[in-house]
Structures are given as structure tokens and as C-alpha cells.
Design a protein around this motif. Structure first.
Motif, PDB file in Angstrom:
ATOM      1  N   ARG A 121     -17.923  11.570  -3.362  1.00 18.28           N
ATOM      2  CA  ARG A 121     -17.456  12.264  -2.158  1.00 18.28           C
ATOM      3  C   ARG A 121     -15.957  12.053  -1.954  1.00 18.28           C
ATOM      4  NH1 ARG A 121     -21.388  13.509   2.034  1.00 18.28           N
ATOM      5  NH2 ARG A 121     -19.887  12.776   3.586  1.00 18.28           N
ATOM      6  N   VAL A 122     -15.489  10.838  -2.206  1.00 15.38           N
ATOM      7  CA  VAL A 122     -14.053  10.568  -2.065  1.00 15.38           C
ATOM      8  C   VAL A 122     -13.266  11.318  -3.142  1.00 15.38           C
ATOM      9  CG1 VAL A 122     -12.282   8.777  -2.201  1.00 15.38           C
ATOM     10  CG2 VAL A 122     -14.387   8.361  -0.917  1.00 15.38           C
ATOM     11  N   LEU A 123     -13.793  11.321  -4.363  1.00  7.33           N
ATOM     12  CA  LEU A 123     -13.128  12.076  -5.440  1.00  7.33           C
ATOM     13  C   LEU A 123     -13.025  13.554  -5.064  1.00  7.33           C
ATOM     14  CD1 LEU A 123     -14.798  10.524  -8.623  1.00  7.33           C
ATOM     15  CD2 LEU A 123     -12.450  10.164  -7.820  1.00  7.33           C
ATOM     16  N   ASP A 124     -14.107  14.116  -4.546  1.00  8.92           N
ATOM     17  CA  ASP A 124     -14.101  15.527  -4.162  1.00  8.92           C
ATOM     18  C   ASP A 124     -13.072  15.784  -3.056  1.00  8.92           C
ATOM     19  OD1 ASP A 124     -16.102  15.967  -6.002  1.00  8.92           O
ATOM     20  OD2 ASP A 124     -17.718  16.025  -4.515  1.00  8.92           O
ATOM     21  N   ALA A 125     -13.031  14.886  -2.072  1.00  9.52           N
ATOM     22  CA  ALA A 125     -12.088  15.059  -0.967  1.00  9.52           C
ATOM     23  C   ALA A 125     -10.640  14.956  -1.425  1.00  9.52           C
ATOM     24  CB  ALA A 125     -12.372  14.016   0.120  1.00  9.52           C
ATOM     25  N   ALA A 126     -10.412  14.124  -2.453  1.00 10.47           N
ATOM     26  CA  ALA A 126      -9.050  13.937  -2.969  1.00 10.47           C
ATOM     27  C   ALA A 126      -8.678  14.956  -4.039  1.00 10.47           C
ATOM     28  CB  ALA A 126      -8.908  12.523  -3.532  1.00 10.47           C
ATOM     29  N   GLY A 127      -9.677  15.725  -4.524  1.00 12.58           N
ATOM     30  CA  GLY A 127      -9.413  16.659  -5.615  1.00 12.58           C
ATOM     31  C   GLY A 127      -9.106  15.957  -6.921  1.00 12.58           C
ATOM     32  N   LEU A 128      -9.759  14.825  -7.140  1.00 19.07           N
ATOM     33  CA  LEU A 128      -9.514  14.013  -8.328  1.00 19.07           C
ATOM     34  C   LEU A 128     -10.787  13.876  -9.157  1.00 19.07           C
ATOM     35  CD1 LEU A 128      -7.469  11.090  -6.689  1.00 19.07           C
ATOM     36  CD2 LEU A 128      -6.540  12.989  -8.030  1.00 19.07           C
ATOM     37  N   ALA A 129     -10.605  13.479 -10.411  1.00 13.35           N
ATOM     38  CA  ALA A 129     -11.723  13.166 -11.299  1.00 13.35           C
ATOM     39  C   ALA A 129     -11.821  11.657 -11.468  1.00 13.35           C
ATOM     40  CB  ALA A 129     -11.511  13.825 -12.665  1.00 13.35           C
ATOM     41  N   ALA A 130     -12.962  11.191 -11.963  1.00 10.93           N
ATOM     42  CA  ALA A 130     -13.145   9.753 -12.181  1.00 10.93           C
ATOM     43  C   ALA A 130     -12.050   9.183 -13.068  1.00 10.93           C
ATOM     44  CB  ALA A 130     -14.520   9.486 -12.784  1.00 10.93           C
ATOM     45  N   SER A 131     -11.589   9.968 -14.029  1.00  9.70           N
ATOM     46  CA  SER A 131     -10.549   9.492 -14.942  1.00  9.70           C
ATOM     47  C   SER A 131      -9.209   9.264 -14.253  1.00  9.70           C
ATOM     48  CB  SER A 131     -10.369  10.494 -16.088  1.00  9.70           C
ATOM     49  OG  SER A 131     -10.055  11.776 -15.582  1.00  9.70           O
ATOM     50  N   ASP A 132      -9.061   9.784 -13.022  1.00 10.32           N
ATOM     51  CA  ASP A 132      -7.825   9.580 -12.265  1.00 10.32           C
ATOM     52  C   ASP A 132      -7.826   8.271 -11.490  1.00 10.32           C
ATOM     53  OD1 ASP A 132      -6.703  12.149 -12.942  1.00 10.32           O
ATOM     54  OD2 ASP A 132      -8.056  13.059 -11.450  1.00 10.32           O
ATOM     55  N   ILE A 133      -8.966   7.575 -11.453  1.00  4.85           N
ATOM     56  CA  ILE A 133      -9.120   6.356 -10.656  1.00  4.85           C
ATOM     57  C   ILE A 133      -9.074   5.143 -11.577  1.00  4.85           C
ATOM     58  CG2 ILE A 133     -10.586   5.118  -9.023  1.00  4.85           C
ATOM     59  CD1 ILE A 133      -9.435   7.768  -7.956  1.00  4.85           C
ATOM     60  N   ILE A 173       0.876  -1.172   0.000  1.00  8.32           N
ATOM     61  CA  ILE A 173       0.000   0.000   0.000  1.00  8.32           C
ATOM     62  C   ILE A 173       0.913   1.221   0.000  1.00  8.32           C
ATOM     63  CG2 ILE A 173      -1.891   1.221   1.132  1.00  8.32           C
ATOM     64  CD1 ILE A 173      -1.179  -2.329   2.215  1.00  8.32           C
ATOM     65  N   ALA A 174       0.929   1.920  -1.116  1.00 13.23           N
ATOM     66  CA  ALA A 174       1.853   3.037  -1.271  1.00 13.23           C
ATOM     67  C   ALA A 174       1.343   4.302  -0.592  1.00 13.23           C
ATOM     68  CB  ALA A 174       2.115   3.307  -2.751  1.00 13.23           C
ATOM     69  N   ARG A 175       0.023   4.469  -0.560  1.00 16.80           N
ATOM     70  CA  ARG A 175      -0.530   5.705  -0.005  1.00 16.80           C
ATOM     71  C   ARG A 175      -1.973   5.477   0.405  1.00 16.80           C
ATOM     72  NH1 ARG A 175      -3.423   9.994  -2.236  1.00 16.80           N
ATOM     73  NH2 ARG A 175      -3.174  11.977  -1.128  1.00 16.80           N
ATOM     74  N   PHE A 176      -2.344   6.110   1.512  1.00 15.83           N
ATOM     75  CA  PHE A 176      -3.729   6.088   1.981  1.00 15.83           C
ATOM     76  C   PHE A 176      -4.346   7.446   1.667  1.00 15.83           C
ATOM     77  CE2 PHE A 176      -1.405   3.076   4.567  1.00 15.83           C
ATOM     78  CZ  PHE A 176      -2.240   1.978   4.594  1.00 15.83           C
ATOM     79  N   GLY A 177      -5.382   7.435   0.841  1.00 12.66           N
ATOM     80  CA  GLY A 177      -6.076   8.659   0.492  1.00 12.66           C
ATOM     81  C   GLY A 177      -7.244   8.911   1.424  1.00 12.66           C
ATOM     82  N   PRO A 178      -8.092   9.863   1.092  1.00 15.82           N
ATOM     83  CA  PRO A 178      -9.219  10.191   1.965  1.00 15.82           C
ATOM     84  C   PRO A 178     -10.257   9.082   2.006  1.00 15.82           C
ATOM     85  CG  PRO A 178      -9.340  11.448  -0.076  1.00 15.82           C
ATOM     86  CD  PRO A 178      -8.015  10.753  -0.081  1.00 15.82           C
ATOM     87  N   GLY A 179     -11.043   9.115   3.059  1.00 13.41           N
ATOM     88  CA  GLY A 179     -12.141   8.171   3.205  1.00 13.41           C
ATOM     89  C   GLY A 179     -13.389   8.885   3.682  1.00 13.41           C
ATOM     90  N   GLU A 180     -14.531   8.300   3.418  1.00 10.40           N
ATOM     91  CA  GLU A 180     -15.821   8.890   3.771  1.00 10.40           C
ATOM     92  C   GLU A 180     -16.751   7.794   4.283  1.00 10.40           C
ATOM     93  OE1 GLU A 180     -16.883  12.104   3.437  1.00 10.40           O
ATOM     94  OE2 GLU A 180     -14.992  12.857   2.620  1.00 10.40           O
ATOM     95  N   THR A 181     -17.618   8.160   5.209  1.00  9.61           N
ATOM     96  CA  THR A 181     -18.707   7.286   5.627  1.00  9.61           C
ATOM     97  C   THR A 181     -20.014   7.989   5.327  1.00  9.61           C
ATOM     98  OG1 THR A 181     -17.427   6.184   7.356  1.00  9.61           O
ATOM     99  CG2 THR A 181     -19.813   6.132   7.560  1.00  9.61           C
ATOM    100  N   GLN A 182     -20.856   7.320   4.553  1.00  9.59           N
ATOM    101  CA  GLN A 182     -22.131   7.907   4.142  1.00  9.59           C
ATOM    102  C   GLN A 182     -23.263   7.092   4.750  1.00  9.59           C
ATOM    103  OE1 GLN A 182     -22.782   9.293  -0.007  1.00  9.59           O
ATOM    104  NE2 GLN A 182     -24.478   7.834  -0.041  1.00  9.59           N
TER     105      GLN A 182
END
Length: 368
Positions: free
Chosen positions: A83-95, A28-37
Motif C-alpha cells: 500500500r505504501v509502495l502504491d501510494a509513493a508510486g514506487l516498486a519494491a526494487s526502489d526500497i 531525515i531527508a524526506r517523509f513519504g506516504p504512510g498508511e494505517t491498515q
């Protein structure tokens, strides 16, 4: 390394955990943001109806229609991804991938030489279309087709985290969700894992029925009660506990009948002691761990954690003590497992589920 969002909706039907990690399915190289909905009351009612339909069906006859529940799951999981994309400042194309566990509505463990069956509803292709990201789903079926229990599946992720954190072994990682399961890690052997018995599921059901609460907040109800030995003995007499691991159960395999008629406080105390005792019995059959790390919602219940310490002879520690994210651990696990599915790496082993060999279980649905 891949950027992957993992999604988990547990049997408590309380909501969706979503987490971003960067991984190749080994490190696991990096832990990004997480959300609970959280689910709304309406969502939860729809999902509970799906569970009730599944239990009435029992894999016998025509499969019920789960369309309404699957629409809820697609919508809410796609929002959790956003929500995770928004928190990470990423777009779907980045995943690169989404690991989608779905919602378990029915689980029937292998028995009498017959393979088991499991059902996690959730429309992987619909979620891929909604998010624009490839979705890995249906993680459990392939394991069961090879004679496995289909659960637990977070075991190999626990092993990877423990190696990366350089934690001394033997180590026990206990997940206290609706059902309790343990991961046993030593320095030389393959990981071992199995369900130990109910965890929060019966306690939650008792609280909902007796006091109109979704769970025993801070273990306060159990703390005011007394354990009733006769009821505890009846709970412990369930045939599940005579089975040899690997073994698994459905949250609904146990009932509240043994504690019926007790006061709300005594029932909660007895059910809490039941969870602690069955975990302790499971650990006693494995050995004495150097540490007992606890994840899942049950780690927030101080009465249950104290009972575990008394029963197990080792102080339970929330996984945050070693820097892990307890509220997101299972979501992270299904992100990590998604990477392994794409790479063709095992997601379960004979020692973790009882399958006839290592299994890479899961299907990939890509957006049009």
C-alpha cells in the motif's frame, strides 16, 4: 540516503502503521506516504490467541507455537508495504530496507540482577521473501542481552526529530499507546526514557468488558464519571512505581481488579486519572519541560489530554503542533532505526534502556 518503510503493530492489536522515509539513520531527508491498515476481527482474534498463549507460557518451558499468528503478520505487513509502495508510486526494487517491529506478545523486564526477556513475534525472513526487500527485525533482544529494558526504542528518533525541528529544550515527548512512555530531552545530556505506566491499555480493556467498545471514543465515558479515590490509590500502589528508571512494563502487568464493581463511567474516569497521575509523577522526577508533545492514540482522547494538563502543570500538545505525524511516528521510528542497524549506529543508550553500553540491536534478513 536510504528509502525505508517502517512497520509498527502495537499492543492494542488494532492494526499496522506503515510509513516511508528517506534517511541515513541520523537525518531525515524526506517523509513519504504512510498508511494505517486495520486488522480484521479474525486477525485480531488470532493475534490475541498468541498473546494469551505467551502469557500462559511466561518464558517457562517449551515455547508455544505462534505459526498462525506469524502467517497473519506476514500477510498483513506485506500488504501494508504494498500500500505504501502504491501510494509513493514506487516498486519494491526502489526500497532499501523495511523496518519490521513485529507484534509484542510478552515482555518481562530485568529484575533482581537477572536480564529480562521479550518476544516480538513475526517472521523477518518470510516478510523479506514476501516483499522482495531486506527486512530489519528483532530490534529489542540485543538490548536486553546487555541488561537493558529493551524499551522504549523510539527515543533516539524523537531526539533526531526535535533537533531537526529546532525545538527548545527541556522537552518531553509522551507516547500514549497501550503503555505510556516518556522521552526527556535536554540541551546537554543524553536522552532519558522509560515507561511511566499504563496508558490506553487498561482503559481499552475496561471499555471492552463493560460497554462492548474497543476504546473510550473521545473520552466520553470517562467524562461522565467521577474518579474514585480508593480505587486510584490501589492502582498507584503497584510496585512498578517504586522502581527507579530506566524501567519498562508489559501491557498485561496491570489488571482491572482495583476498579472492579465501579460503574462503567466511574471506572473509565478513574483509569484515565491513573494514566494522567502516573505521567505527572514521572515528569515531576525529571523537571519541568518547556513543552509536552504527545503522540500515540491517547492524544485523540480529549478527556485524557485535559487530565494530563491538570496533573502535569503544562498544556499537552499533539505532536502535529510541531509538524510531526502522530499516527505514523512509531512506524517512522522503526524505519529510522533500521537505517541505524545497517550502519552499525546505536539504537539505544544506557540512559534510555539501562543497557550496559550503547546497543545497535536488530537482525537483517534479505530475500533469496
Amino acid at each position: 540516503m536510504k528509502r525505508i518503510i517502517g512497520l509498527m503493530s502495537g499492543t492494542s492489536l488494532d492494526g499496522i502503521d506503515a510509513a516511508l522515509i528517506e534517511t541515513d539513520g541520523e537525518r531525515i531527508a524526506r517523509f513519504g506516504p504512510g498508511e494505517t491498515q486495520p486488522y480484521s476481527d479474525s486477525d485480531r482474534a488470532t493475534l490475541q490467541d498468541a498473546v494469551d498463549r505467551a502469557l500462559a507460557w511466561g518464558f517457562d518451558g517449551d515455547r508455544p507455537c505462534f505459526d498462525a499468528a506469524e502467517r497473519v503478520l506476514t500477510l498483513r505487513h506485506s500488504l501494508a508495504v504494498q500500500r505504501v509502495l502504491d501510494a509513493a508510486g514506487l516498486a519494491a526494487s526502489d526500497i532499501d530496507l523495511v523496518g519490521f517491529h513485529g507484534q509484542t506478545v510478552l515482555h518481562k523486564a530485568p529484575s533482581g540482577g537477572h536480564v529480562g526477556q521479550t518476544l516480538q513475534i513475526g517472521d523477518g525472513p518470510a516478510l523479506a521473501a514476501a516483499t522482495g526487500i531486506a527486512v530489519v527485525h528483532d530490534f529489542r533482544s540485543a538490548d536486553m542481552e546487555k541488561g537493558g529494558q529493551g524499551a522504549p526504542l523510539a527515543t533516539l528518533y524523537h531526539d533526531a526529530l526535535a533537533r531537526q525541528s529546532d525545538i527548545d529544550r527541556p522537552l518531553a515527548v509522551l507516547n500514549l499507546g497501550g503503555v505510556a512512555n516518556v522521552t526527556w530531552l535536554t540541551a546537554t545530556a543524553d536522552p532519558v526514557a522509560f515507561d511511566t505506566g499504563p496508558a490506553n491499555g487498561l482503559i481499552d480493556a475496561w471499555c471492552a468488558r463493560e460497554v462492548g467498545e474497543a476504546f473510550d471514543r473521545n473520552g466520553q465515558l470517562a467524562a461522565r464519571g467521577q474518579v474514585v479515590p480508593a480505587a486510584l490509590d490501589q492502582l498507584l500502589a503497584h510496585p512498578f512505581f517504586a522502581l527507579v528508571p530506566p524501567k519498562s512494563l508489559d501491557r498485561w502487568d496491570f489488571t482491572l481488579d482495583p476498579v472492579a464493581g465501579l460503574s462503567p463511567e466511574d471506572g473509565a474516569a478513574t483509569l484515565t486519572a491513573f494514566t494522567a497521575r502516573t505521567v505527572a509523577d514521572a515528569l515531576a522526577a525529571l523537571g519541568q519541560p518547556l513543552r509536552l508533545l504527545v503522540t500515540g492514540g491517547g492524544r485523540h482522547n480529549p478527556t485524557l489530554m485535559r487530565a494530563l494538563g491538570d496533573a502535569c502543570g503544562v498544556t499537552p500538545e499533539p505532536v502535529e503542533a510541531v509538524g510531526w505525524r502522530g499516527d505514523l511516528l512509531e512506524a517512522e521510528a522503526f524505519a529510522w532505526l533500521a537505517a541505524r542497524v545497517e550502519a552499525g549506529l546505536p539504537t539505544s543508550l544506557p540512559s534510555t534502556t539501562g543497557a550496559s553500553g550503547p546497543v545497535s540491536g536488530g537482525r537483517i534478513s534479505r530475500p533469496d
